[in-house]
Design an enzyme around this catalytic site. Structure first.
Site, mmCIF file in Angstrom:
data_model
loop_
_atom_site.group_PDB
_atom_site.id
_atom_site.type_symbol
_atom_site.label_atom_id
_atom_site.label_comp_id
_atom_site.label_asym_id
_atom_site.label_seq_id
_atom_site.Cartn_x
_atom_site.Cartn_y
_atom_site.Cartn_z
ATOM 1 N N SER A 107 3.402 2.157 -6.100
ATOM 2 C CA SER A 107 2.993 3.211 -6.883
ATOM 3 C C SER A 107 1.538 3.595 -6.709
ATOM 4 C CB SER A 107 3.080 2.847 -8.364
ATOM 5 O OG SER A 107 2.403 1.653 -8.713
ATOM 6 N N LYS A 108 1.241 4.662 -6.878
ATOM 7 C CA LYS A 108 -0.112 5.338 -6.901
ATOM 8 C C LYS A 108 -1.031 4.346 -7.694
ATOM 9 C CE LYS A 108 -1.786 9.642 -8.377
ATOM 10 N NZ LYS A 108 -1.567 11.057 -8.616
ATOM 11 N N ARG A 109 -0.565 4.024 -8.804
ATOM 12 C CA ARG A 109 -1.477 3.220 -10.159
ATOM 13 C C ARG A 109 -1.775 2.068 -9.510
ATOM 14 N NH1 ARG A 109 -3.977 4.774 -14.506
ATOM 15 N NH2 ARG A 109 -4.727 2.829 -15.082
ATOM 16 N N LYS A 110 -1.097 1.125 -8.474
ATOM 17 C CA LYS A 110 -1.439 0.026 -7.976
ATOM 18 C C LYS A 110 -1.702 -0.245 -6.599
ATOM 19 C CE LYS A 110 1.305 -2.024 -11.987
ATOM 20 N NZ LYS A 110 2.881 -2.609 -12.009
ATOM 21 N N SER A 111 -1.497 0.858 -5.955
ATOM 22 C CA SER A 111 -1.689 0.849 -4.447
ATOM 23 C C SER A 111 -2.068 2.189 -3.859
ATOM 24 C CB SER A 111 -0.262 0.516 -3.735
ATOM 25 O OG SER A 111 0.323 -0.854 -4.227
#
Length: 499
Positions: free
Chosen positions: A258-262
RNA sequence: GCCCCCAUCGUCUAGAGGCCUAGGACGCCACCCUUUCAAGGUGGAGAUCAGGGGUUCGAAUCCCCUUGGGGGUACCA
């Protein structure tokens, strides 16, 4: 068997995602390996979240990766290509309309007038009762009178598909047999919104059938939705295609990437200076392997070896370190002219950002290639590596000039000596082979360690302690600028060790 | 919660019953090369194949259970 047809169907609700790129790649590899057709279709029915900018980012990204489609939408003024145009769903609305009318007429679907509030209340009640959320079927058996009453109220009604009962089974090419009881589907699901716009599960089936897609290759996150699609294919009288669900690409914590974590946007990797060969190579090896010990593979190598049946079932964590290693491998494999072309935009970006003061010529860059290519993890690292060549003034702490075994006075003395030798050498020939023995003999004569002397010179002419080989650097800098920078360093040392 | 899927070194993976005292790659650590940094070379640490039961002469490979993880459960895609 007829020619296999595979497709990538991105939704322009965000920039091209690494996961979408991987799915596109696998569809492309499958199609090319099988001598089939690779199709691009834009799933733009989510008008609320979609945008043209995202659409462009996705198309550009796929082009950049080299995943050219045989059939697809019009782009940049070019007409759509392929016998099943249009290839963007908002242009195919009449088809969905026709299909939904058909389902409605056959009572395979029905109008649902439930309000969002009612549905929300149902969901809450089910949650409270610890029941799985599902549509309660309030509108499943409305009489014509009841329907008329609701329409008279001005309600338009969404269209729900009757899921019925039974078990849906299919043989997934990568997962094997999958069986799901229809009772777990959450009840009759909406296929057309009350505003008349069709939903994903519906359009994907209508289009895959219309475009004669023979193999639906997509992420594992669609596995649970597949029974809905199969039910729809059957209800509409279409042939059910083959399915292949790819393992997901994961964040380091093993959740769906996900954008949030990667870093998920392909454009960000492009901007950093990853080359397409490396990204394609890396992505292909996430969830698939040749079965041999070869790791550095061109897209053509991969097309030749690719087998959908060899794709893994388990998810794969995205490992940037490994991508960087492959990127280095590929940068070193590029032809000089090609490398220069790819490097230029990054140097231009450094110029635009004020990190360097002028643009080097292609020939200057070419001369640097032998010492620079093995030091570039990404193309974007070029400025950091040799940007000191293209600035008017170096900025560094004078203390950096002093090698750890030396004091400022020794350093000053050494630089004065080196400056003289270098200035002198310039009168004859300013080449690495000429410079090196001269400076080595200087160190020897004074009893200095060559490493120390070279380090002092290195910092004096580059402002940094880690650089490409010193003599190549001096040559790239040129005689006059090298001497000038040595003078500057000697002057800077005045503050630390007055003459 | 319910449904579905998955499970080999930290990571990506080889492995489709004996070739496995589990191989390769990234990363890590040494050493070599070396003016720094890289690249390259050599070597090393690192997985009792999630655990437990079976089946079999023999299991990482087949079956079952457990555990763990993930995905899906929208008038998103």
């Amino acid at each position: 068997m007829s020619v296999p047809r595979a497709r990538i169907a991105p939704s322009p609700t965000g920039p091209l995602h690494i996961g979408t790129a991987r799915t596109a790649l696998f569809n492309y590899l499958f199609a090319r390996h099988e001598g089939g057709t690779f199709i691009l279709r834009l799933e733009d029915t989510d008008q609320a979240r979609g945008s043209l900018a995202y659409e462009k980012d996705i198309l550009d990204g796929l082009h950049w990766l080299g995943l050219d489609w045989d059939e697809g939408p019009e782009v940049a003024g070019e007409a759509a290509r392929g016998p099943f145009a249009p290839y963007r769903q908002m242009l195919r609305l009449p088809l969905y309309e026709e299909a939904s009318e058909r389902l409605l007429a056959a009572d395979l679907a029905y109008r649902c007038y439930c309000t969002p509030e009612e549905l929300e209340a149902d969901r809450k009640a089910q949650e409270a009762a610890h029941l799985p959320p599902r549509y309660v079927g309030r509108c499943a058996a409305l009489t014509p009178e009841e329907r008329a009453a609701r329409e008279a109220d001005g309600r338009r009604g969404a269209l729900r598909f009757r899921v019925g009962t039974g078990v849906v089974a299919f043989d997934d090419i990568v997962r094997g047999r999958v069986e799901i009881d229809v009772s777990n589907l959450g009840g009759d699901f909406v296929i057309v919104r009350s505003d008349g716009s069709p939903l994903y599960h519906f359009v994907v089936v209508v289009d895959d059938a219309a475009m004669q897609i023979s193999h639906v290759i997509r992420g594992e996150d669609h596995l649970s939705n597949t029974p809905k699609h199969i039910l729809l294919f059957r209800a509409l009288g279409y042939q059910v295609p083959e399915f292949a669900h790819l393992p997901l690409i994961l964040n380091p914590d093993r959740t769906k990437m996900s954008k949030r974590k990667s870093q998920t946007a392909v454009s960000d990797y492009i901007a950093e200076g990853f080359v397409r060969e490396a990204l394609v190579n890396y992505l292909a090896l996430l969830g698939w392997a040749t079965g041999t010990e070869e790791e550095v593979l061109s897209i053509d190598d991969i097309v030749e070896k690719f087998e959908l049946t060899a794709v893994h079932k388990g998810g794969a964590v995205f490992d940037r370190e490994r991508l960087e290693w492959l990127n280095g491998q590929w940068i070193r494999r590029l032809e000089p002219d090609d490398l220069i072309d790819r490097l230029r935009p990054f140097v231009e970006a450094d110029l635009a950002a004020g990190r360097i003061d002028w643009m080097p010529t292609d020939e200057e860059i070419r001369a640097l290639l032998p010492v620079v290519s093995e030091r570039l993890p990404t193309l974007g690292a070029i400025g950091d590596l040799v940007g000191f060549l293209w600035v008017h003034e170096l900025r560094y702490e004078p203390a950096l000039l002093v090698p750890k075994r030396w004091d400022a006075a020794t350093t000053r003395e050494a630089l004065v000596g080196a400056r003289a030798r270098i200035a002198e050498a310039g009168a004859v020939a300013f080449e690495a082979e000429e410079l090196e023995p001269v400076l080595r003999s200087l160190a020897e004569a004074r009893g200095w360690k060559v490493g120390d002397l070279f380090m002092a010179i290195r910092v004096a002419v580059t402002g940094r302690t880690a650089t490409p080989p010193l003599f190549d650097t001096l040559v790239a800098l040129g005689h006059d600028r090298a001497v000038e920078r040595l003078d500057g360093a000697i002057e800077a040392l005045e503050t630390l060790a007055p003459a």
